[in-house]
Design a protein around this motif. Sequence first.
Motif, short mmCIF file in Angstrom:
data_model
loop_
_atom_site.label_atom_id
_atom_site.label_comp_id
_atom_site.label_asym_id
_atom_site.label_seq_id
_atom_site.Cartn_x
_atom_site.Cartn_y
_atom_site.Cartn_z
N ASP A 1 -14.63 8.24 -8.48
CA ASP A 1 -13.23 8.55 -8.19
C ASP A 1 -13.03 9.07 -6.78
O ASP A 1 -12.05 8.72 -6.11
CB ASP A 1 -12.68 9.55 -9.22
N ALA A 2 -13.95 9.90 -6.29
CA ALA A 2 -13.83 10.44 -4.93
C ALA A 2 -13.96 9.33 -3.89
O ALA A 2 -13.25 9.33 -2.88
CB ALA A 2 -14.88 11.52 -4.70
N THR B 1 -5.48 11.62 -4.09
CA THR B 1 -6.34 12.62 -4.71
C THR B 1 -7.29 11.99 -5.73
O THR B 1 -7.02 10.91 -6.26
CB THR B 1 -5.51 13.69 -5.44
N VAL B 2 -8.37 12.67 -5.98
CA VAL B 2 -9.32 12.24 -7.00
C VAL B 2 -8.63 12.20 -8.35
O VAL B 2 -8.87 11.29 -9.15
CB VAL B 2 -10.55 13.18 -7.02
N GLN B 3 -7.73 13.13 -8.60
CA GLN B 3 -7.01 13.17 -9.88
C GLN B 3 -6.16 11.91 -10.09
O GLN B 3 -6.10 11.39 -11.21
CB GLN B 3 -6.15 14.41 -9.99
N GLU B 4 -5.56 11.40 -9.02
CA GLU B 4 -4.78 10.16 -9.13
C GLU B 4 -5.67 9.00 -9.59
O GLU B 4 -5.25 8.17 -10.40
CB GLU B 4 -4.14 9.78 -7.78
N VAL B 5 -6.87 8.96 -9.05
CA VAL B 5 -7.81 7.89 -9.42
C VAL B 5 -8.25 8.09 -10.88
O VAL B 5 -8.25 7.14 -11.67
CB VAL B 5 -9.02 7.85 -8.48
N THR B 6 -8.61 9.31 -11.22
CA THR B 6 -9.03 9.61 -12.58
C THR B 6 -7.95 9.22 -13.57
O THR B 6 -8.23 8.62 -14.62
CB THR B 6 -9.37 11.11 -12.71
N ASP B 7 -6.70 9.53 -13.26
CA ASP B 7 -5.58 9.20 -14.14
C ASP B 7 -5.34 7.69 -14.26
O ASP B 7 -4.75 7.24 -15.24
CB ASP B 7 -4.30 9.87 -13.63
N SER B 8 -5.84 6.92 -13.30
CA SER B 8 -5.65 5.47 -13.32
C SER B 8 -6.71 4.72 -14.12
O SER B 8 -6.59 3.55 -14.38
CB SER B 8 -5.65 4.92 -11.89
N ARG B 9 -7.76 5.42 -14.50
CA ARG B 9 -8.84 4.75 -15.24
C ARG B 9 -8.45 4.50 -16.68
O ARG B 9 -7.65 5.09 -17.27
CB ARG B 9 -10.11 5.60 -15.19
N LEU C 1 0.81 -1.22 0.00
CA LEU C 1 0.00 0.00 0.00
C LEU C 1 0.85 1.27 0.00
O LEU C 1 0.31 2.37 -0.04
CB LEU C 1 -0.95 0.00 1.21
N GLU C 2 2.17 1.12 0.04
CA GLU C 2 3.05 2.30 0.05
C GLU C 2 2.78 3.18 -1.16
O GLU C 2 2.69 4.40 -1.05
CB GLU C 2 4.51 1.88 0.09
N SER C 3 2.64 2.59 -2.31
CA SER C 3 2.30 3.33 -3.52
C SER C 3 0.78 3.31 -3.67
O SER C 3 0.18 2.24 -3.77
CB SER C 3 2.94 2.70 -4.74
N ALA C 4 0.15 4.47 -3.70
CA ALA C 4 -1.31 4.55 -3.82
C ALA C 4 -1.80 3.96 -5.13
O ALA C 4 -2.94 3.49 -5.21
CB ALA C 4 -1.77 5.99 -3.69
N GLY C 5 -0.95 3.93 -6.13
CA GLY C 5 -1.36 3.42 -7.43
C GLY C 5 -1.78 1.95 -7.41
O GLY C 5 -2.66 1.54 -8.15
N TYR C 6 -1.16 1.18 -6.53
CA TYR C 6 -1.47 -0.25 -6.46
C TYR C 6 -2.91 -0.51 -6.00
O TYR C 6 -3.67 -1.16 -6.71
CB TYR C 6 -0.44 -0.96 -5.56
N PRO C 7 -3.33 -0.01 -4.83
CA PRO C 7 -4.72 -0.26 -4.44
C PRO C 7 -5.73 0.45 -5.34
O PRO C 7 -6.83 -0.08 -5.57
CB PRO C 7 -4.80 0.23 -3.00
N ILE C 8 -5.37 1.59 -5.89
CA ILE C 8 -6.27 2.28 -6.82
C ILE C 8 -6.55 1.36 -8.01
O ILE C 8 -7.69 1.15 -8.40
CB ILE C 8 -5.69 3.63 -7.29
#
Length: 131
Positions: A100-101, A123-131, A74-81
């Motif tokens: 995303d929120a 951030t919501v933007q991190e989630v949006t960018d992951s889609r 979970l250190e990198s938020a990108g993994y669980p996202i």
Amino acid sequence: MNSLKIAVAAALALLASPALAQSDASMLFANPSKLTQTDGKDIYNNICAGCHMPEGQGAVGAGMYPALANNENLESAGYPIYLIIHGQKGMPALGGVLDDAQIAAVVSYIRTNFGNSYAEEVTVQEVTDSR
């Protein structure tokens, strides 16, 4: 709300297929539009705790549900996202169910609880960018 927890836990336990399409995850919920929680803890308790357990300790039963407690992944938020949006193995894709929120809120919650101390807010933007 207790019946929602039971229904979600039962439905997730039955979904061991890695081929579960993102749009199919919405079938887990009687009315996905009613999933209006915006607090990460509420989202976790109502959707995630059925498999990952209330204290994030994970479980083995109908499937293997990894512990989120003290989880270095979970250190990198990108993994669980990514996993929440797209799913993996027995983890259903929830990108079509949670906005995303909501994903940002629950990822921030699991990264700062259960013995995890990854304090950077997602951030919501991190989630949006992951889609």
